[in-house]
Scaffold this motif. Structure first.
Motif, PDB file in Angstrom:
ATOM      1  N   ASP A  81       0.847  -1.185   0.000  1.00 37.05           N
ATOM      2  CA  ASP A  81       0.000   0.000   0.000  1.00 37.05           C
ATOM      3  C   ASP A  81       0.891   1.247   0.000  1.00 37.05           C
ATOM      4  OD1 ASP A  81      -1.423   2.278   1.549  1.00 37.05           O
ATOM      5  OD2 ASP A  81      -3.060   0.925   0.998  1.00 37.05           O
ATOM      6  N   ALA A  82       0.711   2.085  -1.007  1.00 39.25           N
ATOM      7  CA  ALA A  82       1.609   3.237  -1.171  1.00 39.25           C
ATOM      8  C   ALA A  82       1.569   4.180   0.025  1.00 39.25           C
ATOM      9  CB  ALA A  82       1.236   3.996  -2.445  1.00 39.25           C
ATOM     10  N   THR A  83       0.397   4.326   0.637  1.00 38.16           N
ATOM     11  CA  THR A  83       0.293   5.212   1.806  1.00 38.16           C
ATOM     12  C   THR A  83       0.877   4.564   3.043  1.00 38.16           C
ATOM     13  OG1 THR A  83      -1.703   6.232   0.889  1.00 38.16           O
ATOM     14  CG2 THR A  83      -1.293   6.516   3.256  1.00 38.16           C
ATOM     15  N   GLN A  84       0.518   3.325   3.294  1.00 37.47           N
ATOM     16  CA  GLN A  84       1.014   2.621   4.467  1.00 37.47           C
ATOM     17  C   GLN A  84       2.520   2.378   4.400  1.00 37.47           C
ATOM     18  OE1 GLN A  84      -0.745   2.048   7.208  1.00 37.47           O
ATOM     19  NE2 GLN A  84      -2.464   3.057   6.172  1.00 37.47           N
ATOM     20  N   ALA A  85       3.045   2.355   3.178  1.00 42.04           N
ATOM     21  CA  ALA A  85       4.493   2.158   3.035  1.00 42.04           C
ATOM     22  C   ALA A  85       5.270   3.266   3.725  1.00 42.04           C
ATOM     23  CB  ALA A  85       4.857   2.109   1.554  1.00 42.04           C
ATOM     24  N   LEU A  86       4.698   4.445   3.739  1.00 39.84           N
ATOM     25  CA  LEU A  86       5.371   5.589   4.356  1.00 39.84           C
ATOM     26  C   LEU A  86       5.229   5.599   5.867  1.00 39.84           C
ATOM     27  CD1 LEU A  86       4.177   8.279   1.791  1.00 39.84           C
ATOM     28  CD2 LEU A  86       6.298   6.966   1.760  1.00 39.84           C
ATOM     29  N   HIS A  87       4.491   4.630   6.389  1.00 39.49           N
ATOM     30  CA  HIS A  87       4.257   4.572   7.836  1.00 39.49           C
ATOM     31  C   HIS A  87       4.596   3.191   8.402  1.00 39.49           C
ATOM     32  CE1 HIS A  87       2.267   8.509   7.950  1.00 39.49           C
ATOM     33  NE2 HIS A  87       1.745   8.163   6.783  1.00 39.49           N
ATOM     34  N   GLY A  88       5.652   2.579   7.849  1.00 42.54           N
ATOM     35  CA  GLY A  88       6.160   1.353   8.444  1.00 42.54           C
ATOM     36  C   GLY A  88       6.126   0.110   7.594  1.00 42.54           C
ATOM     37  N   ASP A  89       5.293   0.085   6.531  1.00 45.36           N
ATOM     38  CA  ASP A  89       5.189  -1.138   5.731  1.00 45.36           C
ATOM     39  C   ASP A  89       6.387  -1.376   4.818  1.00 45.36           C
ATOM     40  OD1 ASP A  89       2.836  -1.591   6.951  1.00 45.36           O
ATOM     41  OD2 ASP A  89       1.577  -1.574   5.152  1.00 45.36           O
ATOM     42  N   LEU A  90       7.327  -0.467   4.811  1.00 45.59           N
ATOM     43  CA  LEU A  90       8.539  -0.668   3.999  1.00 45.59           C
ATOM     44  C   LEU A  90       9.394  -1.803   4.546  1.00 45.59           C
ATOM     45  CD1 LEU A  90       9.523   3.035   3.269  1.00 45.59           C
ATOM     46  CD2 LEU A  90       8.885   1.297   1.580  1.00 45.59           C
ATOM     47  N   GLY A  91       8.998  -2.339   5.686  1.00 44.86           N
ATOM     48  CA  GLY A  91       9.741  -3.473   6.233  1.00 44.86           C
ATOM     49  C   GLY A  91       9.708  -4.703   5.357  1.00 44.86           C
ATOM     50  N   LEU A  92       8.757  -4.767   4.425  1.00 44.02           N
ATOM     51  CA  LEU A  92       8.707  -5.945   3.545  1.00 44.02           C
ATOM     52  C   LEU A  92       9.635  -5.815   2.343  1.00 44.02           C
ATOM     53  CD1 LEU A  92       6.966  -5.199   0.787  1.00 44.02           C
ATOM     54  CD2 LEU A  92       5.024  -5.455   2.311  1.00 44.02           C
ATOM     55  N   VAL A 111       2.469   7.561  -5.159  1.00 40.70           N
ATOM     56  CA  VAL A 111       3.405   6.696  -5.874  1.00 40.70           C
ATOM     57  C   VAL A 111       4.728   7.414  -6.114  1.00 40.70           C
ATOM     58  CG1 VAL A 111       3.823   5.501  -8.062  1.00 40.70           C
ATOM     59  CG2 VAL A 111       1.600   5.278  -6.934  1.00 40.70           C
ATOM     60  N   LEU A 112       4.663   8.675  -6.486  1.00 36.44           N
ATOM     61  CA  LEU A 112       5.887   9.439  -6.729  1.00 36.44           C
ATOM     62  C   LEU A 112       6.709   9.601  -5.448  1.00 36.44           C
ATOM     63  CD1 LEU A 112       4.660  12.194  -9.209  1.00 36.44           C
ATOM     64  CD2 LEU A 112       6.092  10.202  -9.717  1.00 36.44           C
ATOM     65  N   ARG A 113       6.039   9.754  -4.315  1.00 35.91           N
ATOM     66  CA  ARG A 113       6.756   9.851  -3.035  1.00 35.91           C
ATOM     67  C   ARG A 113       7.464   8.544  -2.714  1.00 35.91           C
ATOM     68  NH1 ARG A 113       2.761  11.848   1.497  1.00 35.91           N
ATOM     69  NH2 ARG A 113       4.690  11.716   2.726  1.00 35.91           N
ATOM     70  N   LEU A 114       6.860   7.437  -3.166  1.00 38.62           N
ATOM     71  CA  LEU A 114       7.426   6.126  -2.866  1.00 38.62           C
ATOM     72  C   LEU A 114       8.642   5.811  -3.740  1.00 38.62           C
ATOM     73  CD1 LEU A 114       6.966   3.599  -1.129  1.00 38.62           C
ATOM     74  CD2 LEU A 114       5.394   2.755  -2.912  1.00 38.62           C
ATOM     75  N   LEU A 115       8.674   6.370  -4.942  1.00 40.13           N
ATOM     76  CA  LEU A 115       9.732   6.056  -5.911  1.00 40.13           C
ATOM     77  C   LEU A 115      11.147   6.256  -5.362  1.00 40.13           C
ATOM     78  CD1 LEU A 115      10.730   5.333  -8.762  1.00 40.13           C
ATOM     79  CD2 LEU A 115      10.265   7.699  -9.431  1.00 40.13           C
ATOM     80  N   PRO A 116      11.531   7.434  -4.868  1.00 38.57           N
ATOM     81  CA  PRO A 116      12.915   7.603  -4.386  1.00 38.57           C
ATOM     82  C   PRO A 116      13.210   6.784  -3.130  1.00 38.57           C
ATOM     83  CG  PRO A 116      11.588   9.527  -3.854  1.00 38.57           C
ATOM     84  CD  PRO A 116      10.758   8.684  -4.757  1.00 38.57           C
ATOM     85  N   ILE A 117      12.190   6.556  -2.331  1.00 36.15           N
ATOM     86  CA  ILE A 117      12.394   5.765  -1.117  1.00 36.15           C
ATOM     87  C   ILE A 117      12.765   4.336  -1.479  1.00 36.15           C
ATOM     88  CG2 ILE A 117      11.246   4.828   0.929  1.00 36.15           C
ATOM     89  CD1 ILE A 117       9.519   7.388   0.935  1.00 36.15           C
TER      90      ILE A 117
END
Length: 329
Positions: A81-92, A111-117
């Motif tokens: 989830d693009a929104t939840q990724a910014l709040h901890g889901d990047l652990g996957l 989606v654009l915010r997620l790209l550089p991360i």
């Protein structure tokens, strides 16, 4: 205002034609970007990485479905989830993964915010979009482009043709890789153990074969008449014939063999059944998957298949007429 049948059908056909046009345009537009993405997926799989699909709005369920398709064909995938990724889901996310970011316009803020991360995690990113020169496409490592001449929505607002094209392109990518890897029905069964599909694919020959009174067996030394009587009693179109001492299968007599034997003369019923039987018939192990039996039927155009045990003795009969009831044909 009441909607007439004629108007409803006309509008529905127009919608489907617009979506069909998007599919045709997407197919025509495939090029090196698609091939490069396919190679990247295969490299990721070979190195033990996984695929990550992310999108927002109507693209979120499309991303989820494509991830599910890859999982079902043996390529580890997940939805982020693009929104939840910014709040901890990047652990996957892990190094070596391959991320697909879905956005029709290529300008979706989340989606654009997620790209550089994601790129800071050291993973490659695929821009899954309809706009080849969008910010998303320019920032990604690879581009998977679908073509949408127009949306089917008369207001040009609801994603319709775009989501259809994206889903079809994702399916195409999965199927190309499935075929390239030589993925088989047996492999498919491993990932679908539940439901009717899994039940059918995991059935063994011993689960579907006819046994007991429904399996006619006789010595190859009996008369043709006795063999026919045994077939009739078992309501079978064939009979397994075995050697006297070992009980090993030596032949099969089918309805077709019986009809041909009748052409040899009036005393054919008194002759040994071995005179007319088909020697060395096609057989299958009782432990084989039932889908293997289906392949034999399709390859050799036969109606009955004898199942044997490890000693070469007949233990069952697979009748092609039973397969449709099992939803195997």
């Amino acid at each position: 205002m009441a909607l007439s049948t004629k108007t409803a059908i006309a509008r529905a056909r127009a919608c489907i034609r617009i979506e069909t046009a998007a599919l045709n345009a997407t197919a025509r537009g495939l090029g090196e970007g698609f091939a490069a993405t396919a190679r990247a997926v295969e490299e990721t799989r070979a190195q033990g990485g996984k695929l990550i699909f992310s999108g927002v709005g109507k693209n979120a369920p499309i991303a989820q479905k494509i991830a599910a398709t890859f999982n079902s064909t043996g390529i580890s995938s997940c939805f982020l989830d693009a929104t939840q990724a910014l709040h901890g889901d990047l652990g996957l996310v892990a190094e070596g993964d391959l991320a697909f970011l879905l956005s029709n316009s290529g300008t979706s803020e989340e989606v654009l915010r997620l790209l550089p991360i994601l790129k800071r995690f050291g993973i490659r990113v695929v821009a899954f979009t309809s706009v080849a020169d969008s910010e998303l496409a320019r920032g990604a490592d690879l581009q998977l482009i679908f073509r949408v001449p127009r949306e089917a929505c008369p207001l040009k607002l609801a994603p319709t043709a775009s989501t259809t094209a994206a889903l079809a392109l994702g399916d195409a990518l999965a199927m190309v890789l499935l075929e390239a890897r030589g993925f088989t029905r047996d492999d498919f069964a491993r990932y679908h153990p539940a439901g009717n599909l899994g039940r059918v694919l995991l059935l063994r020959v011993k689960d579907i074969m006819r046994t007991g009174e429904r399996l006619p067996v006789a010595l190859e030394t009996v008369s043709t008449q006795d063999a026919i009587l045994a077939m009739t009693k078992a309501k079978s179109g064939s009979i397994a014939l075995v050697a006297p001492r070992t009980g090993k299968l030596t032949g099969i007599l089918t309805d077709g063999d019986f009809r041909r034997s009748a052409l040899t003369g009036p005393d054919f019923l008194r002759q040994p059944v071995a005179t007319f039987m088909t020697r060395n018939p096609k057989v299958i192990a009782e432990t084989a998957l039932a889908v293997e039996a289906l392949r034999v039927f399709e390859a050799y155009k036969i109606d009955d298949l004898i199942a044997i045990n490890g000693r070469g003795q007949p233990v069952g009969l697979v009748d092609s007429q039973d397969l449709p009831k099992l939803k195997m044909m």
